[in-house]
Design a protein around this motif. Structure first.
Motif, PDB file in Angstrom:
ATOM      1  N   ALA A 126       6.247   9.741  16.216  1.00 45.53           N
ATOM      2  CA  ALA A 126       5.147  10.931  15.965  1.00 45.53           C
ATOM      3  C   ALA A 126       4.344  10.527  15.031  1.00 45.53           C
ATOM      4  CB  ALA A 126       5.941  12.135  15.581  1.00 45.53           C
ATOM      5  N   LEU A 127       4.723   9.629  14.131  1.00 48.35           N
ATOM      6  CA  LEU A 127       3.681   9.310  12.901  1.00 48.35           C
ATOM      7  C   LEU A 127       2.740   8.205  13.522  1.00 48.35           C
ATOM      8  CD1 LEU A 127       6.108   9.001   9.657  1.00 48.35           C
ATOM      9  CD2 LEU A 127       3.951  10.659  10.019  1.00 48.35           C
ATOM     10  N   SER A 128       3.457   7.327  14.558  1.00 46.33           N
ATOM     11  CA  SER A 128       2.300   6.279  15.015  1.00 46.33           C
ATOM     12  C   SER A 128       1.056   6.848  15.926  1.00 46.33           C
ATOM     13  CB  SER A 128       3.450   5.417  16.032  1.00 46.33           C
ATOM     14  OG  SER A 128       4.164   4.707  15.111  1.00 46.33           O
ATOM     15  N   TRP A 129       1.676   8.237  16.533  1.00 46.86           N
ATOM     16  CA  TRP A 129       0.804   8.837  17.464  1.00 46.86           C
ATOM     17  C   TRP A 129      -0.165   9.273  16.399  1.00 46.86           C
ATOM     18  CZ3 TRP A 129      -0.452  14.107  17.998  1.00 46.86           C
ATOM     19  CH2 TRP A 129      -1.042  14.387  18.991  1.00 46.86           C
ATOM     20  N   LEU A 142       5.842   1.600  11.998  1.00 44.28           N
ATOM     21  CA  LEU A 142       5.312   1.612  10.802  1.00 44.28           C
ATOM     22  C   LEU A 142       6.555   0.913   9.769  1.00 44.28           C
ATOM     23  CD1 LEU A 142       3.877   5.191  10.573  1.00 44.28           C
ATOM     24  CD2 LEU A 142       2.774   3.239  10.848  1.00 44.28           C
ATOM     25  N   GLY A 143       6.877  -0.046  10.417  1.00 43.77           N
ATOM     26  CA  GLY A 143       8.152  -0.965   9.582  1.00 43.77           C
ATOM     27  C   GLY A 143       7.969  -1.127   8.211  1.00 43.77           C
ATOM     28  N   PRO A 144       8.932  -1.542   7.662  1.00 43.37           N
ATOM     29  CA  PRO A 144       9.131  -1.943   6.169  1.00 43.37           C
ATOM     30  C   PRO A 144       8.823  -3.203   6.056  1.00 43.37           C
ATOM     31  CG  PRO A 144      11.199  -1.360   6.700  1.00 43.37           C
ATOM     32  CD  PRO A 144      10.407  -1.025   7.926  1.00 43.37           C
ATOM     33  N   LEU A 145       8.921  -4.294   7.034  1.00 47.61           N
ATOM     34  CA  LEU A 145       8.830  -5.469   6.718  1.00 47.61           C
ATOM     35  C   LEU A 145       7.413  -5.994   7.156  1.00 47.61           C
ATOM     36  CD1 LEU A 145      10.997  -8.198   6.532  1.00 47.61           C
ATOM     37  CD2 LEU A 145      10.641  -8.589   8.798  1.00 47.61           C
ATOM     38  N   ARG A 146       6.674  -6.440   5.944  1.00 46.86           N
ATOM     39  CA  ARG A 146       5.258  -6.650   6.121  1.00 46.86           C
ATOM     40  C   ARG A 146       4.791  -7.717   5.231  1.00 46.86           C
ATOM     41  NH1 ARG A 146       3.073  -0.514   5.324  1.00 46.86           N
ATOM     42  NH2 ARG A 146       4.721  -0.577   6.907  1.00 46.86           N
ATOM     43  N   ALA A 147       3.448  -8.197   5.589  1.00 47.57           N
ATOM     44  CA  ALA A 147       2.975  -9.071   4.446  1.00 47.57           C
ATOM     45  C   ALA A 147       1.335  -9.178   4.383  1.00 47.57           C
ATOM     46  CB  ALA A 147       3.083 -10.568   5.184  1.00 47.57           C
ATOM     47  N   ALA A 148       0.988  -9.487   3.392  1.00 53.53           N
ATOM     48  CA  ALA A 148      -0.567  -9.364   3.077  1.00 53.53           C
ATOM     49  C   ALA A 148      -1.004 -10.154   1.652  1.00 53.53           C
ATOM     50  CB  ALA A 148      -0.793  -8.090   2.870  1.00 53.53           C
ATOM     51  N   ARG A 149      -2.133 -10.247   1.655  1.00 52.57           N
ATOM     52  CA  ARG A 149      -2.634 -11.095   0.327  1.00 52.57           C
ATOM     53  C   ARG A 149      -2.563  -9.886  -0.858  1.00 52.57           C
ATOM     54  NH1 ARG A 149      -5.138 -15.863   1.093  1.00 52.57           N
ATOM     55  NH2 ARG A 149      -5.638 -16.198   3.274  1.00 52.57           N
ATOM     56  N   ARG A 150      -2.025 -10.613  -1.993  1.00 51.76           N
ATOM     57  CA  ARG A 150      -1.754  -9.601  -3.229  1.00 51.76           C
ATOM     58  C   ARG A 150      -3.155  -9.050  -3.643  1.00 51.76           C
ATOM     59  NH1 ARG A 150      -2.459 -10.669  -8.555  1.00 51.76           N
ATOM     60  NH2 ARG A 150      -1.449  -9.586 -10.215  1.00 51.76           N
ATOM     61  N   GLU A 151      -4.097  -9.631  -3.861  1.00 52.77           N
ATOM     62  CA  GLU A 151      -5.264  -9.104  -4.530  1.00 52.77           C
ATOM     63  C   GLU A 151      -5.784  -8.122  -3.555  1.00 52.77           C
ATOM     64  OE1 GLU A 151      -6.558  -9.331  -7.512  1.00 52.77           O
ATOM     65  OE2 GLU A 151      -5.128 -10.858  -8.061  1.00 52.77           O
ATOM     66  N   GLU A 152      -5.819  -8.163  -2.263  1.00 50.34           N
ATOM     67  CA  GLU A 152      -6.315  -7.119  -1.495  1.00 50.34           C
ATOM     68  C   GLU A 152      -5.489  -5.995  -1.355  1.00 50.34           C
ATOM     69  OE1 GLU A 152      -7.344  -8.494   2.663  1.00 50.34           O
ATOM     70  OE2 GLU A 152      -8.715 -10.183   1.884  1.00 50.34           O
ATOM     71  N   LEU A 153      -3.996  -6.211  -1.357  1.00 49.53           N
ATOM     72  CA  LEU A 153      -3.344  -4.999  -1.475  1.00 49.53           C
ATOM     73  C   LEU A 153      -3.617  -4.125  -2.654  1.00 49.53           C
ATOM     74  CD1 LEU A 153       0.099  -6.455  -0.441  1.00 49.53           C
ATOM     75  CD2 LEU A 153      -1.136  -4.578   0.691  1.00 49.53           C
ATOM     76  N   LEU A 154      -3.791  -4.767  -3.740  1.00 55.08           N
ATOM     77  CA  LEU A 154      -4.048  -4.116  -5.082  1.00 55.08           C
ATOM     78  C   LEU A 154      -5.464  -3.407  -5.056  1.00 55.08           C
ATOM     79  CD1 LEU A 154      -3.066  -6.882  -7.660  1.00 55.08           C
ATOM     80  CD2 LEU A 154      -1.806  -4.510  -7.200  1.00 55.08           C
ATOM     81  N   ALA A 155      -6.366  -3.976  -4.094  1.00 56.06           N
ATOM     82  CA  ALA A 155      -7.773  -3.425  -4.215  1.00 56.06           C
ATOM     83  C   ALA A 155      -7.764  -2.034  -3.410  1.00 56.06           C
ATOM     84  CB  ALA A 155      -8.756  -4.221  -3.351  1.00 56.06           C
ATOM     85  N   TYR A 165       4.258   5.871   0.887  1.00 59.11           N
ATOM     86  CA  TYR A 165       3.686   4.427   0.658  1.00 59.11           C
ATOM     87  C   TYR A 165       3.411   3.704   1.699  1.00 59.11           C
ATOM     88  CZ  TYR A 165       2.973   0.569  -2.563  1.00 59.11           C
ATOM     89  OH  TYR A 165       2.487  -0.497  -3.191  1.00 59.11           O
ATOM     90  N   PRO A 166       4.109   3.556   2.586  1.00 58.08           N
ATOM     91  CA  PRO A 166       3.983   2.482   3.533  1.00 58.08           C
ATOM     92  C   PRO A 166       2.991   2.760   4.580  1.00 58.08           C
ATOM     93  CG  PRO A 166       6.348   2.667   3.376  1.00 58.08           C
ATOM     94  CD  PRO A 166       5.645   3.848   2.579  1.00 58.08           C
ATOM     95  N   LEU A 167       2.789   4.164   4.809  1.00 56.20           N
ATOM     96  CA  LEU A 167       1.825   4.622   5.821  1.00 56.20           C
ATOM     97  C   LEU A 167       0.445   4.512   5.010  1.00 56.20           C
ATOM     98  CD1 LEU A 167       0.948   5.934   8.408  1.00 56.20           C
ATOM     99  CD2 LEU A 167       1.487   8.116   7.166  1.00 56.20           C
ATOM    100  N   GLN A 168       0.613   5.011   3.724  1.00 60.49           N
ATOM    101  CA  GLN A 168      -1.035   4.758   3.093  1.00 60.49           C
ATOM    102  C   GLN A 168      -1.318   3.389   3.003  1.00 60.49           C
ATOM    103  OE1 GLN A 168      -0.954   5.416  -1.249  1.00 60.49           O
ATOM    104  NE2 GLN A 168      -2.323   7.342  -0.967  1.00 60.49           N
ATOM    105  N   MET A 169      -0.630   2.469   2.963  1.00 66.01           N
ATOM    106  CA  MET A 169      -0.967   1.114   3.003  1.00 66.01           C
ATOM    107  C   MET A 169      -1.675   0.810   4.185  1.00 66.01           C
ATOM    108  SD  MET A 169       1.199  -2.431   2.546  1.00 66.01           S
ATOM    109  CE  MET A 169       1.891  -2.115   1.125  1.00 66.01           C
ATOM    110  N   VAL A 170      -1.173   1.265   5.497  1.00 64.63           N
ATOM    111  CA  VAL A 170      -1.733   1.159   6.521  1.00 64.63           C
ATOM    112  C   VAL A 170      -3.183   1.847   6.765  1.00 64.63           C
ATOM    113  CG1 VAL A 170      -1.272   1.049   9.131  1.00 64.63           C
ATOM    114  CG2 VAL A 170       0.519   0.314   7.763  1.00 64.63           C
TER     115      VAL A 170
END
Length: 225
Positions: A126-129, A142-155, A165-170
């Protein structure tokens, strides 16, 4: 290339040895203890992890405390319940490092009975839709295993400290024009009891938190140039 792995932890002493043994050599494990009473923090330190204490309860609070404590160029997130193998993270990081993606999520593929309860899977679908309607991203998990650059995540200025939190990141990554991709990963039956989606009530609360995130308006004129 330096990598930190953030592991939010609440009473996961039974799973910690397996999880920490699977951290790739040379990478740093940051175990964020969120009020455990089973000795998880002491065990994690004994096993060589960096331990951060986050007294505010909440999945997002633990994840963000780990992000703030990180120092590496790349930051990964992984559940600490042995349902996901952190040994698979190099494949996700490589896709970020080579420029093919900005955020890579592990799409969970259940490998055993009970690995992904029906109510949790229904909530995820439902959330993916809803995410697709809000951002246009065609993600299947919206799985919890994920990777990104630190500085960009902080920004991204992530503010949710609960299950959203995981959804807000996406969502914020999409609003910023990030390339968000998925990679299939095996999903094992977790060790111990789930604190979030182990029950219908927990799943409902998580969906409620995430619906609040989806109601955030998209920035006007946002995104990368």
């Amino acid at each position: 290339m330096t990598v930190d792995v953030v592991l939010p932890c609440l009473d996961e002493a039974e799973a910690l040895p397996w999880v920490l043994a699977r951290i790739p050599p040379g990478w740093r494990a940051i175990v964020v203890d969120n009020g455990s009473t089973d000795g998880s923090a002491a065990l994690a330190a004994e096993l060589g992890a960096t331990v951060v204490h986050e007294p505010r309860r909440g999945f997002g609070a633990a994840c963000h405390a780990g992000l703030l404590a990180s120092e590496a160029e790349f930051v990964c997130f992984c559940d600490c319940d042995a349902s996901l193998d952190p040994g698979l993270l190099p494949g996700l990081v490589r896709r970020v490092a080579d420029g093919s993606a900005d955020l890579v999520l592990g799409r969970r593929r259940p490998t055993g009975a009970g690995a992904w309860p029906a109510h949790a899977r229904a909530g995820n679908l439902a959330l993916s839709w809803l995410l697709r309607r809000r951002t246009g991203l065609r993600l299947r998990d919206l799985g919890p295993l994920r990777a990104a650059r630190r500085e960009e995540l902080l920004a991204l200025g992530l503010s949710d400290r609960r299950s959203g939190y995981p959804l807000q990141m996406v969502v914020r990554a999409a609003d910023a024009g990030w390339r968000v991709e998925e990679a299939d990963v095996p999903y094992r039956p977790r060790t111990g009891r789930s604190k979030v989606t182990g029950t219908w009530k927990g799943t409902w609360q998580a969906v409620h938190d995430m619906r609040r995130v989806l109601d955030e308006p998209a920035p006007v004129g946002g995104g990368r140039p």
